[in-house]
Motif scaffolding. Structure first.
Motif: not given
Lengths: 130, 443
Positions: A36, A44, B58, B62, B65, B357, B361, B440
């Motif tokens: 990432w 991406t 961002t 993420y 994700f 990011k 997570q 991104d």
């Protein structure tokens, strides 16, 4: 969201793997977390195919490993990738290589969320091993 | 570009861009229970993000994700966001503000994120709710704040918020400030002087003032060759100073009698103590400088929302857990980007994207009672010392001995070489980076 059964199985497998290693602090970041970090330049999940910086999605793992190792060792001419590659160990480079190999070979904006989640789960399920 | 062309170009971007920035009320709030509401599982948790800029957007993408089911809401004051990255280009006309303007439409539709356009007025950490100016109350399980920076005008005699909006602009939040600096730069008379006064560390975009000085010099070289930019600095060193100064020597006669840039260091008395906006003078230990424009970039602290919510410590910045960016002051509240104390990581858009990011997570893992993975961060900043001359800094980071530090031998700035290819390629990559980075973040 239409997540396939395959995806859910893979995610469950990842959770179990994570739980199994719950006690000790991991010695390296997982492949996805590292991969990432490449996105601001390479797209991406490495899915930028229209720029000067090379796409990483779908790159054969060995090609990624060879390039990163050469950048790190200073045997390949670089603009900034030598400075970046010196931050990664052999194991980390290998894990990223295998992860990127599994990503769709298509521009990010043409990739659906479901397709990407499946690719990311499939890459995570390798545990960084081929 | 001639002066005449610049004038036409300016009136075009000014009108459109100002409507964009000020026409906020025209856009209605998107309800919390939007079209994508049904997509969320009932027990997945609700993550609320305050601020839809680089860090917040961002993070939302993420987090999706990392957790396909969690409910995600962004509350953002403005319907459109102008990136600070590359806003220096707008001052000299290499870009328009339009090209730096983005919205949350793709984040909303592709990643199933609720977007509320409203101003956050307060949070109740006990009840785990956020309240907004339009009277909404939003409950959260985890709160993420990405509040940017605030300026310490009080550090300078004669300076105020009002003067910063009328006479002495900082240009460190992109938008009207950027256009105001452009207007002033174009109005510098032949042989005139522009002053750039960078802040003390730490501050947003450490190479920003020096890239701006380079751009001013390049602009003067083309349109006003007897004019000069003077950098009045409270510091003796700045990021990428070796490659920047080499570029200034190569491009702008730095340290010669005809230099287009003069840099006065902190030791030489360059630190600004006060300003006189009516007479356009700057007071320093090195003496009084008179200028045709003064770009004072004030000392900084965490954004106002971070202060209001009590997320800052005595330093004025937000302390965080280095592994997750969870506030060490308030549990279940996470802070991203420029407002955080992130040790070796600079306050850059790239860093905010990187932190978002890791944080996404960590939030996903925490919601599912999974152990956190090992954090890894990165930062690459390309700056332009001229339109076709790039300089960069790059590093990978890890948490070591309790601090975020460069990992391996990754940290480094552009080498000084005789090869013309290096700075030319860095300029190409900078433009590549700019296009890719915003994708991104926002798509």
């Amino acid at each position: 969201m239409k997540n396939s059964i395959k995806l859910k199985t893979l995610l469950a497998a990842c959770s179990l793997m994570a739980a199994a290693s719950a006690q000790a602090e991991p010695t390296m970041a997982n492949a996805q977390a590292m991969a990432w970090q490449c996105a601001p330049c390479h797209g991406t999940n490495g899915q930028e195919f229209k720029e000067a910086m090379p796409p990483l999605a779908g790159m054969p793992a060995q090609q990624f490993i060879d390039a990163m190792t050469a950048y790190r060792e200073g045997t390949r001419a670089a603009v900034i990738m030598d400075r970046v590659a010196r931050g990664f160990t052999d194991d980390e480079i290998k894990a990223m290589a295998i992860w990127f190999e599994k990503q769709p070979v298509k521009q990010w904006d043409k990739t659906s969320l479901t397709e990407s989640l499946e690719a990311q789960a499939s890459a995570a399920a390798t545990g960084g091993q081929k | 570009m001639s002066q005449q062309e610049n004038k036409v170009f300016d009136s075009k971007i000014t009108r459109r861009d100002l409507i964009k920035v000020f026409g906020v009320s025209a856009v209605a709030a998107t309800g919390l229970f939007g079209a994508s509401e049904k997509a969320y599982a009932k027990s997945a948790g609700h993550v609320v993000i305050l601020g839809g800029g680089i860090g917040g957007s961002t993070f939302a993408k993420y987090l999706r994700f990392a957790d396909p089911d969690v409910k995600i809401t962004i509350i953002e004051q403005y319907p459109e966001y102008i990136t600070c990255p590359r806003s220096n280009d707008v001052i000299v006309g290499y870009h328009t503000l339009d090209e730096l303007t983005f919205n949350l439409d793709t984040v909303k539709s592709k990643y199933n994120v609720n977007v509320i356009i409203d101003k956050v007025t307060d949070a109740d950490f006990d009840k785990k709710t956020v309240s907004t100016a339009k009277g909404q109350t939003v409950s959260y399980d985890k709160l993420v704040v990405s509040p940017g920076i605030d300026f310490k005008f009080e550090d300078y005699e004669g300076m105020s918020k009002e003067i910063a909006e009328t006479k002495i602009f900082h240009g460190y939040k992109a938008g009207p400030q950027t256009l105001a600096l452009r207007k002033q730069l174009l109005a510098v008379p032949q042989g005139g002087t522009a002053i750039i006064a960078p802040p003390k560390n730490p501050f947003r975009c450490p190479p920003g003032p020096y890239e701006r000085a380079s751009f001013f010099a390049e602009y003067f070289q083309k349109h006003n060759p007897t004019a000069k930019v003077i950098v009045l600095d409270p510091k003796d060193h700045f990021t990428k100073d070796v490659p920047f100064k080499k570029a200034w020597e190569r491009l702008y006669g730095y340290k010669t009698d005809n230099a287009l840039i003069e840099w006065v260091s902190g030791s030489e008395g360059g630190g600004v103590m006060g300003v006189d906006a009516d007479n356009m003078t700057v007071e320093t230990m090195a003496g009084t400088f008179k200028a045709d424009m003064i770009n004072l970039i004030p000392n900084q602290r965490a954004g106002k929302l971070a202060q209001k919510l009590g997320l800052t410590d005595a330093s004025g910045w937000c302390p965080i857990d280095r592994h997750s960016f969870e506030s060490t002051i308030q549990k279940e509240v996470y802070v991203l980007g420029d407002s955080t104390i992130a040790d070796a990581m600079p306050k850059s858009g790239y860093a905010a994207n990187s932190q978002a990011k890791v944080c996404a997570q960590a939030v996903a893992d925490t919601l599912k009672d999974r152990p956190l993975g090992r954090a890894i961060y990165s930062n690459v900043c390309y700056s332009l010392a001229g339109e076709n001359y790039g300089v960069s800094i790059a590093a990978i980071y890890e948490v070591r001995d309790g601090f975020i530090q460069p990992k391996g031998k990754s940290a480094g700035v552009s080498p000084i070489t005789d090869k013309p290819a290096q700075p030319i390629l860095e300029a190409v990559y900078q433009k590549n980076w700019q296009r890719e980075f915003v994708k991104d973040v926002f798509s």
